[in-house]
Scaffold this motif. Structure first.
Motif, PDB file in Angstrom:
ATOM      1  N   LEU A   1       0.819  -1.199   0.055  1.00 36.76           N
ATOM      2  CA  LEU A   1      -0.112   0.053   0.017  1.00 36.76           C
ATOM      3  C   LEU A   1       0.879   1.334   0.118  1.00 36.76           C
ATOM      4  CD1 LEU A   1      -3.140   0.789   0.312  1.00 36.76           C
ATOM      5  CD2 LEU A   1      -2.578   1.278   2.528  1.00 36.76           C
ATOM      6  N   PRO A   2       0.755   2.135  -0.979  1.00 35.29           N
ATOM      7  CA  PRO A   2       1.546   3.301  -1.220  1.00 35.29           C
ATOM      8  C   PRO A   2       1.236   4.245  -0.069  1.00 35.29           C
ATOM      9  CG  PRO A   2      -0.060   3.227  -2.854  1.00 35.29           C
ATOM     10  CD  PRO A   2       0.062   1.971  -2.335  1.00 35.29           C
ATOM     11  N   ARG A   3       2.455   4.917   0.406  1.00 33.28           N
ATOM     12  CA  ARG A   3       2.113   5.748   1.243  1.00 33.28           C
ATOM     13  C   ARG A   3       0.938   7.218   1.112  1.00 33.28           C
ATOM     14  NH1 ARG A   3       7.165   9.408   4.144  1.00 33.28           N
ATOM     15  NH2 ARG A   3       6.039  10.516   5.811  1.00 33.28           N
ATOM     16  N   ARG A   4       0.731   7.311  -0.200  1.00 34.76           N
ATOM     17  CA  ARG A   4      -0.212   8.390  -0.610  1.00 34.76           C
ATOM     18  C   ARG A   4      -1.675   8.078  -0.218  1.00 34.76           C
ATOM     19  NH1 ARG A   4       1.584   6.093  -5.460  1.00 34.76           N
ATOM     20  NH2 ARG A   4      -0.070   4.888  -6.785  1.00 34.76           N
ATOM     21  N   SER A   5      -1.559   6.566  -0.117  1.00 34.56           N
ATOM     22  CA  SER A   5      -3.060   5.952   0.173  1.00 34.56           C
ATOM     23  C   SER A   5      -3.298   5.743   1.838  1.00 34.56           C
ATOM     24  CB  SER A   5      -3.212   4.693  -0.397  1.00 34.56           C
ATOM     25  OG  SER A   5      -3.204   4.783  -2.072  1.00 34.56           O
ATOM     26  N   PHE A   6      -2.310   6.106   2.601  1.00 32.27           N
ATOM     27  CA  PHE A   6      -2.411   5.902   3.844  1.00 32.27           C
ATOM     28  C   PHE A   6      -3.415   7.078   4.266  1.00 32.27           C
ATOM     29  CE2 PHE A   6       2.075   4.414   4.916  1.00 32.27           C
ATOM     30  CZ  PHE A   6       1.969   3.484   4.295  1.00 32.27           C
ATOM     31  N   TYR A   7      -4.199   6.753   5.428  1.00 33.63           N
ATOM     32  CA  TYR A   7      -5.276   7.556   6.018  1.00 33.63           C
ATOM     33  C   TYR A   7      -4.657   8.729   6.737  1.00 33.63           C
ATOM     34  CZ  TYR A   7      -8.832   9.565   9.058  1.00 33.63           C
ATOM     35  OH  TYR A   7      -9.792  10.464   9.754  1.00 33.63           O
ATOM     36  N   ARG A   8      -5.090  10.204   6.378  1.00 27.25           N
ATOM     37  CA  ARG A   8      -4.441  11.298   6.845  1.00 27.25           C
ATOM     38  C   ARG A   8      -5.785  12.125   7.609  1.00 27.25           C
ATOM     39  NH1 ARG A   8      -1.631  10.475   2.520  1.00 27.25           N
ATOM     40  NH2 ARG A   8       0.465  10.530   2.493  1.00 27.25           N
ATOM     41  N   ALA A   9      -5.487  12.118   8.900  1.00 30.28           N
ATOM     42  CA  ALA A   9      -6.601  12.827   9.857  1.00 30.28           C
ATOM     43  C   ALA A   9      -6.469  14.311   9.412  1.00 30.28           C
ATOM     44  CB  ALA A   9      -6.430  12.328  11.299  1.00 30.28           C
ATOM     45  N   ASP A  10      -7.941  14.760   9.334  1.00 35.07           N
ATOM     46  CA  ASP A  10      -8.075  16.028   8.994  1.00 35.07           C
ATOM     47  C   ASP A  10      -8.196  16.848  10.388  1.00 35.07           C
ATOM     48  OD1 ASP A  10      -8.580  18.764   8.302  1.00 35.07           O
ATOM     49  OD2 ASP A  10     -10.278  18.278   6.861  1.00 35.07           O
ATOM     50  N   PRO A  11      -7.257  17.861  10.696  1.00 36.12           N
ATOM     51  CA  PRO A  11      -7.391  18.239  12.146  1.00 36.12           C
ATOM     52  C   PRO A  11      -8.480  19.169  12.365  1.00 36.12           C
ATOM     53  CG  PRO A  11      -5.439  19.228  10.937  1.00 36.12           C
ATOM     54  CD  PRO A  11      -6.082  18.294  10.153  1.00 36.12           C
ATOM     55  N   LYS A  12      -9.283  19.502  11.354  1.00 35.99           N
ATOM     56  CA  LYS A  12     -10.309  20.519  11.098  1.00 35.99           C
ATOM     57  C   LYS A  12     -11.719  19.891  11.265  1.00 35.99           C
ATOM     58  CE  LYS A  12      -7.939  24.113   8.503  1.00 35.99           C
ATOM     59  NZ  LYS A  12      -8.038  25.026   7.504  1.00 35.99           N
ATOM     60  N   LEU A  13     -11.598  18.393  11.047  1.00 39.60           N
ATOM     61  CA  LEU A  13     -12.722  17.522  10.966  1.00 39.60           C
ATOM     62  C   LEU A  13     -12.885  16.370  11.977  1.00 39.60           C
ATOM     63  CD1 LEU A  13     -15.268  16.862   9.311  1.00 39.60           C
ATOM     64  CD2 LEU A  13     -13.828  15.159   7.848  1.00 39.60           C
ATOM     65  N   SER A  14     -13.738  16.510  12.906  1.00 39.25           N
ATOM     66  CA  SER A  14     -13.930  15.368  13.860  1.00 39.25           C
ATOM     67  C   SER A  14     -14.742  14.338  13.269  1.00 39.25           C
ATOM     68  CB  SER A  14     -14.732  15.873  15.162  1.00 39.25           C
ATOM     69  OG  SER A  14     -14.927  14.720  15.935  1.00 39.25           O
ATOM     70  N   THR A  15     -13.966  13.034  13.144  1.00 36.79           N
ATOM     71  CA  THR A  15     -14.736  11.791  12.632  1.00 36.79           C
ATOM     72  C   THR A  15     -14.739  10.844  13.892  1.00 36.79           C
ATOM     73  OG1 THR A  15     -12.420  11.031  12.014  1.00 36.79           O
ATOM     74  CG2 THR A  15     -13.469  12.248  10.556  1.00 36.79           C
ATOM     75  N   ASP A  16     -14.504  10.930  15.004  1.00 37.92           N
ATOM     76  CA  ASP A  16     -14.807  10.051  16.109  1.00 37.92           C
ATOM     77  C   ASP A  16     -16.036   9.854  16.310  1.00 37.92           C
ATOM     78  OD1 ASP A  16     -14.258  12.794  17.072  1.00 37.92           O
ATOM     79  OD2 ASP A  16     -14.849  11.703  18.950  1.00 37.92           O
ATOM     80  N   VAL A  17     -16.353   8.547  16.533  1.00 37.71           N
ATOM     81  CA  VAL A  17     -18.019   8.051  16.814  1.00 37.71           C
ATOM     82  C   VAL A  17     -17.422   7.338  18.226  1.00 37.71           C
ATOM     83  CG1 VAL A  17     -18.481   8.091  14.631  1.00 37.71           C
ATOM     84  CG2 VAL A  17     -17.608   5.877  15.560  1.00 37.71           C
ATOM     85  N   SER A  18     -18.960   7.045  18.699  1.00 39.97           N
ATOM     86  CA  SER A  18     -19.054   6.218  20.038  1.00 39.97           C
ATOM     87  C   SER A  18     -19.449   4.658  19.387  1.00 39.97           C
ATOM     88  CB  SER A  18     -20.128   6.820  20.775  1.00 39.97           C
ATOM     89  OG  SER A  18     -20.305   5.746  21.865  1.00 39.97           O
ATOM     90  N   PHE A  19     -18.727   3.860  19.868  1.00 34.97           N
ATOM     91  CA  PHE A  19     -18.858   2.472  20.049  1.00 34.97           C
ATOM     92  C   PHE A  19     -18.934   1.546  21.280  1.00 34.97           C
ATOM     93  CE2 PHE A  19     -17.510  -1.938  18.901  1.00 34.97           C
ATOM     94  CZ  PHE A  19     -18.160  -2.347  17.994  1.00 34.97           C
ATOM     95  N   LEU A  20     -20.199   1.341  21.525  1.00 32.35           N
ATOM     96  CA  LEU A  20     -20.366   0.941  22.896  1.00 32.35           C
ATOM     97  C   LEU A  20     -19.796   1.485  24.019  1.00 32.35           C
ATOM     98  CD1 LEU A  20     -20.110  -3.075  21.638  1.00 32.35           C
ATOM     99  CD2 LEU A  20     -22.324  -1.722  21.938  1.00 32.35           C
ATOM    100  N   GLY A  21     -19.806   2.811  23.970  1.00 32.86           N
ATOM    101  CA  GLY A  21     -19.343   3.441  25.081  1.00 32.86           C
ATOM    102  C   GLY A  21     -17.844   3.830  24.794  1.00 32.86           C
TER     103      GLY A  21
END
Length: 358
Positions: free
Chosen positions: A29-49
């Motif tokens: 998997l090339p580095r360009r395809s690694f996930y990069r978190a956007d500091p301006k976007l909250s993507t976290d979710v609750s999963f069973l607490g």
């Protein structure tokens, strides 16, 4: 059947860091395809607490049984990883080929391809590799909120799950200290700095229950109660698309979507858990979970049993996934949510791809 053998842990470590330093890739998997978190976007979710850093990840399947595949999912952004279903029978004869994704998605594949002991080491090895990659600072931008969650998938009946080998497997993922120390000793000298990491031994805190088609409602309820009381696990019940009913599924599949060549298996709808039964047991189990201080969720959905209309497989029935299951499962979630009232958290897994995921 061709045997599946995991790669040695030391080889995986060496490949991760040699390949990244030499080619800018990890497991191709090339580095360009690694996930990069956007500091301006909250993507976290609750999963069973618990807070997962992103809401996506692989469902239990062949893609989540080997350490390198789990790491690949994580590199691409998966933060809720449902490990491949484990069961007591780890001497299965699996036909080859067992997966057909030429157009829709069919399979005749069952767990368990690895021996239970191998699965245990693969899951812990993946857990440790992810920590090593994070410590090495390979990701350009990591998420600031949430964590990576491993969710154990376990099946398929009460007798098998109660067996000491399966119960022992669960306990060793709840406290993986012994396996971590075993794998720590296998870290090559060239990467000796990773031996000093304080790896979290608590690999799992939840389990998704997968049962045989036709498993009685009472047995499903007993298994969930066993997992909650014996291991104090949060539990997700994986539901079958047959809950929507034969007529509704047939209308969606044939009239609305045009998949007229796919023939449903009426017996699956007759013998599987019924919709009213699902509502009843989830209500009781939700109360039971609350009394035990754990959480209950539901997952939609399992694959759909259909008759084999092709020559790719030799079996009489096969299990459908992909685009048609996506539509069927969305309709099932809508019906369940309206009837249940919205109190139970839902995991969705059915034909999700880049075209239908926001």
């Amino acid at each position: 059947m061709a045997e599946l053998y995991p790669a040695p842990f030391a080889n995986l470590i060496d490949r991760v860091f040699r390949e990244f330093s030499g080619e800018g890739k990890i497991f191709d998997l090339p580095r360009r395809s690694f996930y990069r978190a956007d500091p301006k976007l909250s993507t976290d979710v609750s999963f069973l607490g618990r807070r997962a850093a992103t809401p996506v990840g692989p469902a239990a399947g062949p893609q989540s049984q080997l350490a390198q595949n789990i790491v690949l999912a994580w590199l691409a952004g998966a933060r809720i990883i449902e490990l491949k279903t484990i069961q007591i029978n780890d001497r299965l004869e699996i036909p080859r080929p067992c997966i057909d994704v030429r157009t829709i998605g069919f399979n005749v594949e069952w767990s368990q391809e690895l021996r239970l002991e191998d699965s245990l080491r693969e899951y812990v090895a993946a857990w440790m590799l992810i920590r090593m990659i994070r410590e090495a600072g390979i990701l350009d931008r990591e998420e600031s909120h949430g964590e990576t969650i491993f969710d154990l998938s376990v099946g398929y009946d009460l007798e098998g799950i109660r067996h000491p080998r399966v119960s022992g497997f669960i306990r060793q993922l709840q406290d993986a200290t012994t396996i971590i120390e075993e794998l720590r000793a296998q870290i090559p000298d060239a990467y000796g700095r990773f031996r000093d990491i304080d790896y979290d031994p608590h690999v799992i805190g939840s389990a998704t229950l997968s049962t045989f088609h036709g498993c009685p409602a009472g047995e499903i309820e007993q298994i969930v109660d066993f997992l909650m009381t014996t291991f104090h696990l949060d539990v997700v019940i994986k539901m079958n698309p047959t809950l929507l009913g034969y007529e509704r599924v047939e209308r969606l599949l044939h009239e609305m979507l045009g998949y007229t060549e796919i023939e449903l298996d009426p017996s699956a709808f007759e013998h599987d858990l019924q919709f009213d039964e699902a509502l009843e047991i989830t209500k009781r189990l939700a109360r039971r979970a609350e009394s035990l201080g754990v959480r209950l969720g539901v997952k939609f959905s399992n694959t759909l049993v259909v008759k084999n209309h092709d020559t790719y497989f030799s079996e009489d029935v096969m299990y459908m996934s992909g685009p048609p299951l996506h539509v069927i499962t969305l309709n099932l979630v809508d019906r369940f949510r309206k009837a249940e009232g919205g109190s139970l958290p839902i995991s969705f897994s059915a034909g999700v791809d880049q075209k239908n995921f926001p």
